[in-house]
Scaffold this active site. Structure first.
Site, PDB file in Angstrom:
ATOM      1  N   CYS A  16      42.111  33.370  44.608  1.00 38.13           N
ATOM      2  CA  CYS A  16      41.718  34.621  43.968  1.00 38.13           C
ATOM      3  C   CYS A  16      40.522  34.360  43.062  1.00 38.13           C
ATOM      4  CB  CYS A  16      42.883  35.177  43.156  1.00 38.13           C
ATOM      5  SG  CYS A  16      43.391  34.072  41.810  1.00 38.13           S
ATOM      6  N   HIS A  55      57.205  28.783  32.884  1.00 33.65           N
ATOM      7  CA  HIS A  55      55.946  28.725  33.630  1.00 33.65           C
ATOM      8  C   HIS A  55      54.784  28.686  32.634  1.00 33.65           C
ATOM      9  CE1 HIS A  55      52.543  30.026  36.099  1.00 33.65           C
ATOM     10  NE2 HIS A  55      53.261  29.722  37.163  1.00 33.65           N
ATOM     11  N   CYS A  80      42.205  32.460  33.390  1.00 34.88           N
ATOM     12  CA  CYS A  80      41.878  33.603  34.248  1.00 34.88           C
ATOM     13  C   CYS A  80      41.664  34.846  33.393  1.00 34.88           C
ATOM     14  CB  CYS A  80      43.014  33.836  35.237  1.00 34.88           C
ATOM     15  SG  CYS A  80      42.842  35.363  36.186  1.00 34.88           S
ATOM     16  N   THR A 115      51.218  37.675  35.867  1.00 38.40           N
ATOM     17  CA  THR A 115      50.299  38.297  36.829  1.00 38.40           C
ATOM     18  C   THR A 115      50.728  38.147  38.283  1.00 38.40           C
ATOM     19  OG1 THR A 115      48.937  36.287  36.852  1.00 38.40           O
ATOM     20  CG2 THR A 115      48.291  38.044  35.317  1.00 38.40           C
ATOM     21  N   CYS A 157      48.467  41.211  38.793  1.00 38.43           N
ATOM     22  CA  CYS A 157      47.092  41.150  39.297  1.00 38.43           C
ATOM     23  C   CYS A 157      47.013  41.821  40.666  1.00 38.43           C
ATOM     24  CB  CYS A 157      46.660  39.693  39.394  1.00 38.43           C
ATOM     25  SG  CYS A 157      44.998  39.466  40.020  1.00 38.43           S
ATOM     26  N   HIS A 210      48.102  25.372  40.154  1.00 37.17           N
ATOM     27  CA  HIS A 210      49.299  24.804  40.763  1.00 37.17           C
ATOM     28  C   HIS A 210      49.045  24.475  42.229  1.00 37.17           C
ATOM     29  CE1 HIS A 210      52.461  26.180  37.600  1.00 37.17           C
ATOM     30  NE2 HIS A 210      52.035  24.945  37.403  1.00 37.17           N
ATOM     31  N   ASN A 231      53.295  31.880  42.825  1.00 37.95           N
ATOM     32  CA  ASN A 231      52.847  32.965  43.709  1.00 37.95           C
ATOM     33  C   ASN A 231      52.937  32.541  45.174  1.00 37.95           C
ATOM     34  OD1 ASN A 231      49.907  32.608  44.972  1.00 37.95           O
ATOM     35  ND2 ASN A 231      49.867  31.618  42.968  1.00 37.95           N
ATOM     36  N   GLU A 234      51.841  30.002  32.533  1.00 36.71           N
ATOM     37  CA  GLU A 234      51.260  31.308  32.213  1.00 36.71           C
ATOM     38  C   GLU A 234      52.159  32.075  31.253  1.00 36.71           C
ATOM     39  OE1 GLU A 234      50.390  35.646  34.231  1.00 36.71           O
ATOM     40  OE2 GLU A 234      50.115  33.884  35.523  1.00 36.71           O
ATOM     41  N   HIS A 246      46.024  29.173  33.945  1.00 38.65           N
ATOM     42  CA  HIS A 246      47.214  29.875  33.444  1.00 38.65           C
ATOM     43  C   HIS A 246      47.106  30.222  31.963  1.00 38.65           C
ATOM     44  CE1 HIS A 246      49.096  27.643  36.951  1.00 38.65           C
ATOM     45  NE2 HIS A 246      49.376  28.897  37.206  1.00 38.65           N
TER      46      HIS A 246
END
Length: 298
Positions: free
Chosen positions: A29, A142, A114, A180, A208, A60, A238, A144, A92
């Site tokens: 992305c 996590h 990001c 996200t 996102c 990751h 993700n 993030e 993250h």
């Protein structure tokens, strides 16, 4: 007659080769590609002795982390491991205190967080200012999510699903932000759990668009295929979600990190092979998987 036999044999051989289709949205992305570009731009040039580290894995994807190390960008688990030079903040994000501490140590900080993750930080801070208790929908632990918590106030909590939300005692004003890479369905289920129990619920959907696009494209493709390959880090939330989405509709779904993991047996009876990839998977990793599948299917 001989020509007809030859033609028939050739057609049969051609027919035996399965179709390989890549999802309409797959791979890195914007935020991940931006982080990779920033890291490579900060990498020491030939002959330089500069120390450059990412603080934790940049993204990751273990293969990318290895490739960055080969380019001169090392991995520091903590600021103590990056005593001098440049430290790159992972895509993250981190809690604000980490960036402050890095600058206090006179480290050069390259913030590759990001931009869409930063929007979650801003949303959480706004909810705190407006008097909401913040709930973060995401994976506990996590990176993030840990970074988001640093902006979400002292009483913020994380829920991974509606069952977690059911267990919370909630009153008054509650505000939700979302990791996200979460699914819209999971967010909706958490909202449904919390709504009847609070005076006011404010939901800021910070999922996102790239995540939603990849999930929808993966589901659509998996519905048409008899075998799916998901390429990306097995430590990537993700990518794991993509693999689960595909497995829900395509029994023969395989999650790999690199093309060498592919097995010919997976494609023995496949007529239509689908490929998707997580947001932390570079395009060249997808291409390697495609070429390897072609080799295995010959």
């Amino acid at each position: 007659m001989g020509e007809n036999v030859m033609y028939t044999a050739a057609a049969a051989a051609e027919e035996a080769i399965p179709t390989i289709e890549i999802a309409a949205h797959a791979g890195t992305c914007y935020g991940v590609q931006r982080a990779l570009d920033m890291a490579l731009a900060a990498a020491p040039q030939a002959g330089e002795c500069a120390q450059v580290h990412t603080l934790g894995p940049l993204i990751h994807n273990p293969i990318v982390v290895r490739e960055l190390a080969e380019a001169g960008v090392g991995l520091a688990d903590t600021l103590d491991d990056a005593a001098s030079g440049t430290v790159i903040i992972r895509a993250h994000g981190v809690v604000p205190q980490v960036i402050d501490a890095a600058r206090e140590r006179s480290l050069t900080v390259v913030d590759a967080t990001c931009p869409y993750v930063k929007k979650v930080h801003v949303a959480a801070e706004r909810l705190v200012r407006e008097g909401y208790r913040v709930i973060v929908v995401g994976e506990p632990g996590h990176p993030e999510v840990e970074g988001i918590l640093g902006h979400a106030g002292d009483d913020a909590q994380v829920v991974s699903c509606a069952a977690d939300a059911d267990a919370l005692t909630l009153t008054g004003k509650v505000g939700l932000v979302v990791q996200t890479t979460q699914t819209a369905q999971n967010l909706a289920e958490v909202v449904a759990s919390i709504t009847p129990r609070v005076q006011e619920l404010r939901v800021i959907n910070t999922i996102c668009a790239a995540t939603s696009e990849r999930q929808q494209a993966a589901a659509s493709l998996a519905n048409r295929c008899d075998c799916m390959v998901v390429v990306g880090g097995k430590n990537s939330g993700n990518t794991r979600r993509l693999a689960q989405i595909c497995a829900d509709v395509c029994e023969h779904t395989h999650h790999i990190e690199e093309a060498s993991e592919l097995e010919a047996a997976w494609f023995a009876n496949a007529r239509h092979i689908g490929i998707t990839a997580g947001a932390s998977t570079p395009q060249e990793h997808i291409e390697r998987a495609v070429e390897r599948i072609k080799e295995l299917c010959r």
